[in-house]
Design a protein around this motif. Structure first.
Motif, PDB file in Angstrom:
ATOM      1  N   GLU A 106       0.859  -1.181   0.000  1.00 40.65           N
ATOM      2  CA  GLU A 106       0.000   0.000   0.000  1.00 40.65           C
ATOM      3  C   GLU A 106       0.899   1.236   0.000  1.00 40.65           C
ATOM      4  O   GLU A 106       1.845   1.340   0.770  1.00 40.65           O
ATOM      5  N   ILE A 107       0.633   2.143  -0.894  1.00 40.00           N
ATOM      6  CA  ILE A 107       1.423   3.363  -0.989  1.00 40.00           C
ATOM      7  C   ILE A 107       0.853   4.375   0.014  1.00 40.00           C
ATOM      8  O   ILE A 107      -0.348   4.549   0.101  1.00 40.00           O
ATOM      9  N   PRO A 108       1.750   5.021   0.776  1.00 36.95           N
ATOM     10  CA  PRO A 108       1.268   5.939   1.808  1.00 36.95           C
ATOM     11  C   PRO A 108       0.450   7.092   1.246  1.00 36.95           C
ATOM     12  O   PRO A 108       0.628   7.493   0.101  1.00 36.95           O
ATOM     13  N   ALA A 109      -0.419   7.615   2.093  1.00 40.61           N
ATOM     14  CA  ALA A 109      -1.312   8.706   1.692  1.00 40.61           C
ATOM     15  C   ALA A 109      -0.538   9.981   1.372  1.00 40.61           C
ATOM     16  O   ALA A 109      -1.016  10.826   0.643  1.00 40.61           O
ATOM     17  N   ASP A 110       0.669  10.118   1.924  1.00 43.00           N
ATOM     18  CA  ASP A 110       1.437  11.334   1.682  1.00 43.00           C
ATOM     19  C   ASP A 110       2.307  11.218   0.424  1.00 43.00           C
ATOM     20  O   ASP A 110       3.379  11.815   0.342  1.00 43.00           O
ATOM     21  N   GLN A 111       1.838  10.467  -0.563  1.00 42.95           N
ATOM     22  CA  GLN A 111       2.558  10.305  -1.824  1.00 42.95           C
ATOM     23  C   GLN A 111       2.919  11.652  -2.468  1.00 42.95           C
ATOM     24  O   GLN A 111       4.039  11.813  -2.922  1.00 42.95           O
ATOM     25  N   PRO A 112       2.001  12.625  -2.517  1.00 38.76           N
ATOM     26  CA  PRO A 112       2.387  13.930  -3.086  1.00 38.76           C
ATOM     27  C   PRO A 112       3.572  14.558  -2.343  1.00 38.76           C
ATOM     28  O   PRO A 112       4.415  15.215  -2.964  1.00 38.76           O
ATOM     29  N   ALA A 113       3.646  14.359  -1.043  1.00 40.14           N
ATOM     30  CA  ALA A 113       4.770  14.904  -0.273  1.00 40.14           C
ATOM     31  C   ALA A 113       6.078  14.227  -0.702  1.00 40.14           C
ATOM     32  O   ALA A 113       7.111  14.894  -0.843  1.00 40.14           O
ATOM     33  N   LEU A 114       6.043  12.932  -0.929  1.00 38.67           N
ATOM     34  CA  LEU A 114       7.229  12.206  -1.384  1.00 38.67           C
ATOM     35  C   LEU A 114       7.654  12.715  -2.761  1.00 38.67           C
ATOM     36  O   LEU A 114       8.833  12.975  -3.001  1.00 38.67           O
ATOM     37  N   GLU A 115       6.692  12.882  -3.656  1.00 40.92           N
ATOM     38  CA  GLU A 115       6.998  13.386  -4.996  1.00 40.92           C
ATOM     39  C   GLU A 115       7.581  14.793  -4.924  1.00 40.92           C
ATOM     40  O   GLU A 115       8.507  15.134  -5.661  1.00 40.92           O
ATOM     41  N   SER A 116       7.075  15.603  -4.025  1.00 39.58           N
ATOM     42  CA  SER A 116       7.585  16.964  -3.844  1.00 39.58           C
ATOM     43  C   SER A 116       9.027  16.914  -3.342  1.00 39.58           C
ATOM     44  O   SER A 116       9.884  17.673  -3.809  1.00 39.58           O
ATOM     45  N   ARG A 117       9.309  16.031  -2.403  1.00 43.49           N
ATOM     46  CA  ARG A 117      10.676  15.880  -1.881  1.00 43.49           C
ATOM     47  C   ARG A 117      11.628  15.384  -2.967  1.00 43.49           C
ATOM     48  O   ARG A 117      12.802  15.736  -2.975  1.00 43.49           O
ATOM     49  N   LEU A 118      11.122  14.569  -3.900  1.00 44.48           N
ATOM     50  CA  LEU A 118      11.958  14.095  -5.010  1.00 44.48           C
ATOM     51  C   LEU A 118      12.373  15.242  -5.925  1.00 44.48           C
ATOM     52  O   LEU A 118      13.455  15.217  -6.515  1.00 44.48           O
ATOM     53  N   ARG A 119      11.516  16.227  -6.056  1.00 43.56           N
ATOM     54  CA  ARG A 119      11.802  17.367  -6.937  1.00 43.56           C
ATOM     55  C   ARG A 119      12.693  18.429  -6.261  1.00 43.56           C
ATOM     56  O   ARG A 119      13.210  19.318  -6.918  1.00 43.56           O
TER      57      ARG A 119
END
Length: 186
Positions: free
Chosen positions: A4-17
């Motif tokens: 299961e992918i965590p609900a804070d996926q957008p936060a992870l994507e933001s940290r990747l950028r």
């Protein structure tokens, strides 16, 4: 089945950028996606060693092009697309290296399944692996994504660049072929 992918996926994507947090975020990506991507690759190439190599290649390609990830698609979609393309390229290279036509790929995969000592499984699981190996490449990919990963057709469509209707049709045909394989090999 994928984690299961965590609900804070957008936060992870933001940290990747963000260059300041990118490395740590990518380490998290590896932890989250290693297992589901490994099994997706493994079901396509059959060999544990090849799957590990392709998983490494997948993450190296993702890391080397992380600045190109804009978040237009989900991170998981982007990673699956890289993994599947790596697997398809590998299988094509292997066919060429072994001088195997695309029509004979089935026997190449069946031989790999027979030689596989890494997966313990009952007779039924082995029979299912063999049945899947008889499918054409696209149907094999679609079947694996739907049956094992329980992926939605919409996400498959983004990964494979194929319409939802075509994917549903491919899955349905794959299921029928697998059922026929079981009927013929009972």
């Amino acid at each position: 089945m994928p984690k299961e992918i965590p609900a804070d996926q957008p936060a992870l994507e933001s940290r990747l950028r963000d260059p300041a947090s990118c490395r740590d975020a990518f380490t998290e990506v590896i932890k989250l996606y290693s297992e589901p991507l490994y099994w997706q690759i493994r079901r396509l190439v059959q060999s544990h060693d090849d799957a590990n190599d392709l998983l490494q290649n997948t993450f190296m390609k993702a890391w080397s092009s992380i600045e190109n990830f804009r978040g237009d698609a989900k991170l998981s979609t982007w990673l699956y697309k890289i993994a599947i393309n790596e697997s398809i390229t590998f299988l094509a290279r292997e066919r060429k290296r072994l001088n195997v036509s695309i029509d004979d790929e089935e026997s190449m995969l069946l031989n790999a399944i027979e030689a596989d000592t890494e997966i313990d499984g009952d007779e039924l699981a082995l029979k299912l692996r063999k049945a899947i190996a008889t499918l054409p490449e696209k149907q094999r990919i679609v079947f694996n994504m739907k049956y094992f990963d329980e992926m939605k057709y919409e996400q498959m469509s983004e990964i494979l660049g194929t319409s939802v209707g075509a994917l549903k049709s491919s899955y349905h045909i794959a299921v029928k072929k697998i059922e026929q394989y079981f009927a013929d090999n009972d």
